[in-house]
Design a protein around this motif. Structure first.
Motif, PDB file in Angstrom:
ATOM      1  N   GLU A  49       0.821  -1.210   0.000  1.00 23.10           N
ATOM      2  CA  GLU A  49       0.000   0.000   0.000  1.00 23.10           C
ATOM      3  C   GLU A  49       0.853   1.257   0.000  1.00 23.10           C
ATOM      4  N   HIS A  50       2.017   1.197   0.663  1.00 19.40           N
ATOM      5  CA  HIS A  50       2.884   2.369   0.788  1.00 19.40           C
ATOM      6  C   HIS A  50       4.139   2.228  -0.069  1.00 19.40           C
ATOM      7  N   SER A  51       4.011   1.617  -1.227  1.00 18.09           N
ATOM      8  CA  SER A  51       5.159   1.413  -2.103  1.00 18.09           C
ATOM      9  C   SER A  51       5.124   2.397  -3.260  1.00 18.09           C
ATOM     10  N   SER A  52       6.159   3.216  -3.359  1.00 18.40           N
ATOM     11  CA  SER A  52       6.324   4.080  -4.540  1.00 18.40           C
ATOM     12  C   SER A  52       6.990   3.331  -5.677  1.00 18.40           C
ATOM     13  N   SER A  61      10.024  18.274 -11.717  1.00 18.14           N
ATOM     14  CA  SER A  61       9.920  18.206 -10.260  1.00 18.14           C
ATOM     15  C   SER A  61      10.125  16.761  -9.837  1.00 18.14           C
ATOM     16  N   THR A  62      10.065  16.505  -8.536  1.00 13.76           N
ATOM     17  CA  THR A  62      10.188  15.131  -8.047  1.00 13.76           C
ATOM     18  C   THR A  62       8.872  14.377  -8.107  1.00 13.76           C
ATOM     19  N   GLY A  63       7.770  15.077  -8.396  1.00 11.47           N
ATOM     20  CA  GLY A  63       6.475  14.398  -8.473  1.00 11.47           C
ATOM     21  C   GLY A  63       6.024  13.851  -7.135  1.00 11.47           C
ATOM     22  N   SER A  64       6.224  14.623  -6.067  1.00 11.84           N
ATOM     23  CA  SER A  64       5.880  14.136  -4.736  1.00 11.84           C
ATOM     24  C   SER A  64       4.380  13.952  -4.551  1.00 11.84           C
ATOM     25  N   VAL A  65       3.588  14.722  -5.281  1.00 14.43           N
ATOM     26  CA  VAL A  65       2.131  14.552  -5.262  1.00 14.43           C
ATOM     27  C   VAL A  65       1.740  13.824  -6.529  1.00 14.43           C
ATOM     28  N   THR A  66       1.206  12.628  -6.389  1.00 11.65           N
ATOM     29  CA  THR A  66       0.868  11.817  -7.551  1.00 11.65           C
ATOM     30  C   THR A  66      -0.297  12.433  -8.301  1.00 11.65           C
ATOM     31  N   SER A  72       3.278   7.424  -2.105  1.00  6.85           N
ATOM     32  CA  SER A  72       2.891   6.371  -1.161  1.00  6.85           C
ATOM     33  C   SER A  72       3.876   6.208  -0.016  1.00  6.85           C
ATOM     34  N   ILE A  73       5.167   6.265  -0.300  1.00  3.43           N
ATOM     35  CA  ILE A  73       6.167   5.952   0.717  1.00  3.43           C
ATOM     36  C   ILE A  73       6.242   7.023   1.801  1.00  3.43           C
TER      37      ILE A  73
END
Length: 1218
Positions: free
Chosen positions: A740-743, A762-767, A774-775
């Motif tokens: 569930e928490h796997s990027s 960007s790093t794309g921290s917000v999907t 997720s991570i």
């Protein structure tokens, strides 16, 4: 040439300059054409008016006067009028009679006339009315007199009256209409406006405008607005200032707006936003008092479109400009948070960048009005930087790889994506707007954005919000590249201003936040520390400058020496955390070691405080984050080069080691109690385990350290805390939530980088879909699990007696098995994500632990092998040791022979019909295959020692091995040949070495094993078409290596397995697909055909690569190439039909209908190039298609032509018709 007034000039200087200016104007006017346009007249009038205002010399005014060219004519002397003189009326008081207003004039009259005009009108009505002829004479006769004189004018006037008296009213109106139609529209407009200005003559209708007013507008002007539609009653409005007369045309915008036009579901419509940046619903019922309605294309809809906001941002009105820029800033902020991902057809940020938003904001940043500068700084911050990225990167601090920072530069365009003939353009040749589209940060640096920010911070000294925005902009620029970071660090005066103003040694205590203060000057700011940390992470040279030139460690140690809860700094908790990680950045370059020794007494007190008081039950997250920063600082100090270990405070480190290990054991015991743990708790547990392992690995080499007692201490922690913990429900819940928490396993379609412009990554921290990666979600245990798995990997080697307990608790966990199985089946679609590196190490450590187990069944072994195959192409260059580890374990490890041989038994490959001795030989030679790949990828020399000039890494995963790494030696051979052809002017001593046949042979062995036993793995790497292209590289290598028997035999087996798997999996060859590394298949095929004609020696396997695209289901262009342009090759394609690995029916069916190709068949047959003796397959193919078309072809005339061609040929051809 005119100049602006300067300081110290007097009024006489200004008058003199004005006179010189007017002389220049006069000279230019005299040189212009006399036939000047009416626009010139207006400009000249404006200049004359301005002259009257600023210079009152009548002589100068008369000299500078100009007669418009459009009014030039012969000068006629005018006779003075003989109008009698009327003396003023005598009064008794000696003064003129005072003008008195009649109050009755303001009642009952709504005409737009002044009170003076109404009184004059009343006097005119009381006088004698004029006749029609006299009425006309008032206007026309006066104009005629001015041109022709009084006598001639009187004569013309009498003739006109006589002609008018002879015409009827209809004739007059018709003549009037004809005259109006013959006049110039501009002239007619001039007389119309003149008549309107003077007012219509008595008894005369004014001229009507040439264009009728719109019906709707006329209705609004003529009809009064209902009182219920107005915001206030009319009687109430009359009491207001200047509202005594109600004017309909000014009240029309006060009417109630109609309802928005309804839209069908799915119909596109322009997006509109409010001032907070929120997207307005299409049917939003918003009151007009919100100021969201305007005179745009859709006045009934509330909100502003992007085009309207961009127009506002360029307005000459300061308030409009500030509102437009601030609204765009709010839109950008919400867009970076993913608010509009699922609402709009296209992403907002790329649209704004392509529309030139940066240039607008950059100009606004140079504005003289501080309100506009503040809005522009905020908008630039939200455009260039990403607040979610900064938050997520700060959350990563304290983890294994949290100190390393992403380089957010634009990746270069791949060579295969460039169009043919397109050459690369140098950056200096690009214009500013072109560079901004390709790389926004480079374009921003070209506009001198950094010096402008320095000027604002040092000279203008803006407010807190603007200051914070400007620092955030600098942080994003520093993340771009090392060059950008140096541009900031070496900008004259910039870093001095930031350090002196925002990192002071003395400050006033306050509880306000920085944004709420009146000024942040003289107040320590966490953003300033973060800026220095990012610049230092990009460049070791800048780190040296910060320590030696700017003396940054003095304020940093002053902040850290303060009590965590009593700093009195507005941003106290954040600045303490940032200061610790800035120090760790310096230690990564082996800098700041002496300061660490001098700070050791304070450090010991801080560490002792947390070891005694901080636990997982502590409320909040600050104390856990502070403890994590202190522990990771110790880990960074232990990780410096061993030659600097003598500078470390050894006594302190030896003394605090045992308490750290014991406290770590207690924290793990608390975690096993199934307490609710937040993200900071998980980081603390992971950091404590990592430091405990690091202490043991380092201190065992120091003099005076009891190694046995340390080993006993670590063994006790493992036995009493770690092993019970991995058997607890807490760890079970952690492993169950790993998926569930796997990027690493997130789909690429959800990547937040989809919304980024090409020139602003960007790093794309917000999907995509407004969800944090997720991570990094609040309940994610991935960082703690990674530290625990790394500690267990270390423990298994040091304490073999705990192997079985660890294997039983860890490898039999359903969560761990599901995680490894998911990687084995789906691969790692999110490996390119910056935050996935922790999971890559976690997965590699799990596979490494599984290798040491002796009780894994064959299914789990295959699962681990496939997971390793998918994982190995995701590993970064910096983690090359993981590739060697996987090569030596799950990919080519010694027990793999038994696994492959057992799979052969399952697939019944040992029977006489399908037995393949080459496969068994390849499996037995797996260690030699492994060594060949280690040499090919230069992994046999260990990890190279780097000088660590930077600790920043590209945000995009620059993996060491490509996805198709088994084929890389084959591609390398062809690349060597191509590069050799490009080398010119080389002496014989500079010849390139020949291709390494052993690498090619071992690569083919490994491909044969995978193609036979694990085609699913190869299908994930490359499509059948791409694999065929990679194998074709062998035929393009130098020295005809395809003729070597061992290579030819292997290649034949591989092609046979590929053709079989291609039909079994239902994936046909697609020669139109985009093949990695190739521009298109056509170029490769042409090269193969030419190579076959030159150096094939009639090789039968090489012939298969020529014949595969000639099957009937593929494009006719390949057949046209063989039978047309390069027809000489058909003489050498002598492959016997019985040795064909492709069904013959694929070349014969369906019926060929291309007329041009059939003519080529017939022409080649008649020429004798194709004979059944040397080209049996091509002969059968061509004759079959011709004969079948003669029998079944639709074009019977062409069929008869083909038949005649056969019958008129040789006896062999004519016999085909019989």
């Amino acid at each position: 040439m005119s100049f602006r007034p300067k300081v110290g000039e007097t009024d006489e200087d200004l008058i003199r300059q004005n006179a010189e200016f007017l002389k220049n104007v006069k000279r230019k006017v005299e040189e212009t054409d006399k036939a000047a346009l009416e626009g010139d007249l207006k400009k000249q009038k404006a200049q004359e008016c301005g002259t009257d205002c600023i210079f009152n010399d009548p002589e100068v005014i008369l000299n500078s006067a100009r007669v418009p060219g459009i009014m030039l004519s012969d000068i006629v002397e005018r006779t003075p009028s003989a109008k009698p003189f009327r003396p003023p009326v005598a009064t008794t008081s000696g003064f003129p009679v005072v003008f008195k207003r009649d109050k009755l004039l303001s009642q009952g009259d709504t005409k737009k006339l002044s009170i003076f005009a109404k009184m004059h009108q009343r006097k005119s009505q009381q006088g004698v009315s004029l006749s029609a002829s006299e009425e006309i004479n008032l206007g026309a006769q006066t104009a005629i007199k001015n041109v022709f004189g009084p006598s001639e004018a009187q004569k013309i006037h009498e003739e006109s009256l006589q002609k008018l008296s002879q015409l009827s009213e209809e004739q007059i109106l018709e003549e009037r209409k004809r005259l109006l139609a013959s006049l110039n529209p501009e002239t007619l407009k001039f007389f119309t406006n003149r008549q309107k200005g003077k007012g219509a003559g008595i008894g005369e209708e004014p001229l009507k405008p040439t264009q009728a007013q719109p019906k709707e507008e006329k209705m609004l002007e003529d009809q009064p607005i209902p009182e219920e539609d107005l915001p206030i009653p009319i009687e109430e409005a009359k009491k207001w200032l200047h509202m005594d007369v109600v004017e309909n045309e000014k009240l029309k915008w006060m009417k109630k707006l109609p309802a928005p036009k309804p839209l069908a579901p799915g119909d596109p419509h322009p997006a509109r936003f409010d001032f907070e940046g929120n997207l307005m619903p299409v049917n939003a019922d918003v009151p007009e008092t919100k100021a969201l309605h305007h005179h745009g294309e859709e006045p009934e809809r509330a909100g502003y479109t992007l085009e309207e906001l961009l127009l506002f941002s360029r307005s000459s009105v300061m308030q409009q400009r500030a509102i437009g820029v601030s609204t765009i800033a709010n839109i950008l902020r919400l867009a970076k948070e993913g608010r509009f991902d699922l609402c709009l057809e296209e992403s907002i940020i790329p649209q704004l960048v392509s529309a030139g938003l940066f240039a607008v904001l950059r100009f606004s940043l140079d504005d003289a009005v501080m309100m506009v500068v503040q809005a522009a700084a905020e908008a630039l911050n939200y455009l260039l930087a990403s607040e979610p990225d900064e938050v997520c990167l700060s959350l990563m601090l304290g983890t294994t790889f949290g100190l390393q920072q992403p380089i957010l530069a634009c990746p270069p365009e791949p060579e295969e994506e460039k169009e043919k003939g397109q050459t690369s353009i140098e950056e200096g040749e690009l214009r500013d707007h072109e560079l901004l589209q390709l790389d926004v940060i480079k374009g921003a640096l070209r506009t001198d954005l950094v010096p402008r920010i320095r000027y604002l911070l040092e000279i203008i000294k803006p407010g807190p919000k603007t200051t914070l925005s400007l620092i955030e902009i600098l942080i994003r620029i520093a993340r771009h590249s090392r060059e950008s970071a140096l541009a900031i660090g070496r900008c004259p005066g910039l870093m001095q201003t930031i350090i002196s103003q925002f990192l002071p040694l003395n400050w006033e205590s306050t509880t306000k936040k920085p944004a709420d203060m009146e000024s942040v000057r003289g107040v320590p700011l966490a953003r300033a520390v973060r800026l220095i940390r990012i610049i230092s992470a990009q460049s070791k040279a800048m780190s040296l400058d910060f320590i030696n030139k700017f003396n940054i460690m003095t304020p940093i140690m002053a902040y850290l020496a303060s009590e965590p809860g009593e700093t009195g700094i507005p941003d106290g908790p954040a600045i303490l955390i940032e200061s610790f990680y800035l120090w760790q950045t310096f230690l990564a370059y082996d800098l700041g070691i002496n300061e660490f020794s001098s700070f050791s007494p304070v450090y010991g007190q801080l560490l002792s405080f947390h070891l005694t008081n901080t636990n997982l039950r502590t409320e909040g997250s600050f104390y856990q984050e502070h403890a994590t920063a202190i522990l990771t600082l110790l880990s960074a100090a232990l990780n410096v080069n061993r030659m600097h270990h003598d500078k470390l405070p050894r006594e302190l480190l030896i003394q605090v080691g045992p308490p750290i290990v014991k406290t770590t054991a207690s924290w793990i015991t608390q975690a096993a109690e199934n307490l609710p743990m937040n993200f900071s708790d998980c980081k603390l547990v992971g950091a404590a385990l990592s430091v405990s392992k690091q202490l043991f690995l380092v201190l065992q080499y120091w003099d005076g350290v009891d190694t046995m007692s340390w080993m006993s201490l670590v063994q006790n922690v493992t036995n009493s805390s770690v092993i019970p913990f991995i058997s607890s429900k807490t760890f079970e819940s952690w492993t169950n939530s790993m998926l569930e928490h796997s990027s690493l396993l997130d789909s690429e379609s959800t990547s937040g980088r989809k919304r980024d412009p090409k020139g602003l990554p960007s790093t794309g921290s917000v999907t995509y879909g407004q969800r944090i990666t997720s991570i990094l979600q609040p309940g994610s245990p991935s960082f703690a699990v990674q530290s625990i798995i790394a500690f267990l990997n270390f423990t298994v080697d040091k304490f073999p007696m705990y192997k079985q307990a660890i294997f039983d608790a860890l490898l039999k966990s359903k969560g761990v098995q599901s995680y490894i199985n998911k990687i084995a089946i789906n691969g790692c679609p999110g490996f390119d994500h910056w935050f996935s590196r922790t999971e890559i190490h976690l997965s590699a450590d799990l596979l490494n632990i599984a290798t040491k187990s002796e009780n894994l069944d064959s299914d789990h072994q295959w699962q681990c092998h496939r997971a390793a195959m998918n994982l190995i192409s995701c590993i970064r260059i910096e983690d090359r040791s993981l590739i060697t580890q996987l090569f030596n374990t799950w990919i080519f490890y010694n027990n793999q022979e038994e696994t492959f041989l057992s799979l052969m038994q399952k697939l019944n490959l040992q029977d006489n019909n399908t037995k393949s001795p080459l496969l068994e030989i390849a499996i037995n030679e797996l260690p030699m295959i492994r060594d060949a790949f280690l040499v090919a990828f230069k992994l046999n020399f260990g990890t190279p020692i780097s000088s660590k000039n930077t600790i920043s890494l590209p945000a995009e995963n620059d993996s060491l091995l490509p996805v198709d790494w088994p084929f890389l030696p084959l591609v390398k051979v062809v690349g060597h040949v191509q590069e050799e052809k490009k080398v010119e002017n080389k002496t014989s001593a500079e010849e390139h070495p020949p291709a390494d046949l052993s690498e090619v042979f071992r690569s083919l062995q490994w491909i044969f094993i995978l193609e036979t036993l694990e085609p699913q793995v190869l299908n994930k790497m490359l499509s059948p078409t791409a694999r065929l292209c990679r194998l074709a590289c062998v035929f393009l290598a130098e020295n005809c290596i395809f003729l070597e028997k061992n290579i030819s035999d292997l290649l034949k087996e591989i092609v046979g397995a590929l053709l079989k798997n291609q039909s079994l999996c239902g994936q046909d060859f697609d020669f139109d697909e985009k093949i990695p590394g190739l521009k298109d298949f056509w170029d490769l095929y042409v090269q193969l055909v030419q190579q076959y004609s030159a150096e094939s020696y009639g090789d039968k396997l090489f012939a298969h690569f020529i014949l595969i695209p000639l099957q009937q289901r593929f494009s006719v262009s390949f057949k046209n190439l063989i039978w047309g342009e390069l027809v000489e090759i058909v003489r050498f394609l002598s492959l016997p039909i019985e040795e064909l690995m492709i069904p013959i029916e694929n070349f014969l069916e369906p019926l060929e209908t291309n007329v041009a190709l059939l003519e080529l068949y017939l022409k080649t047959l008649r020429s004798g190039l194709v004979k059944p003796s040397w080209s049996p397959l091509l002969y059968k193919l061509s004759t079959h298609q011709i004969v079948q078309y003669i029998k079944q072809g639709e074009d019977r005339q062409f069929a008869a032509k083909l038949k005649f061609g056969l019958t008129s040929g040789s006896n062999e051809l004519s016999s085909l018709i019989d």
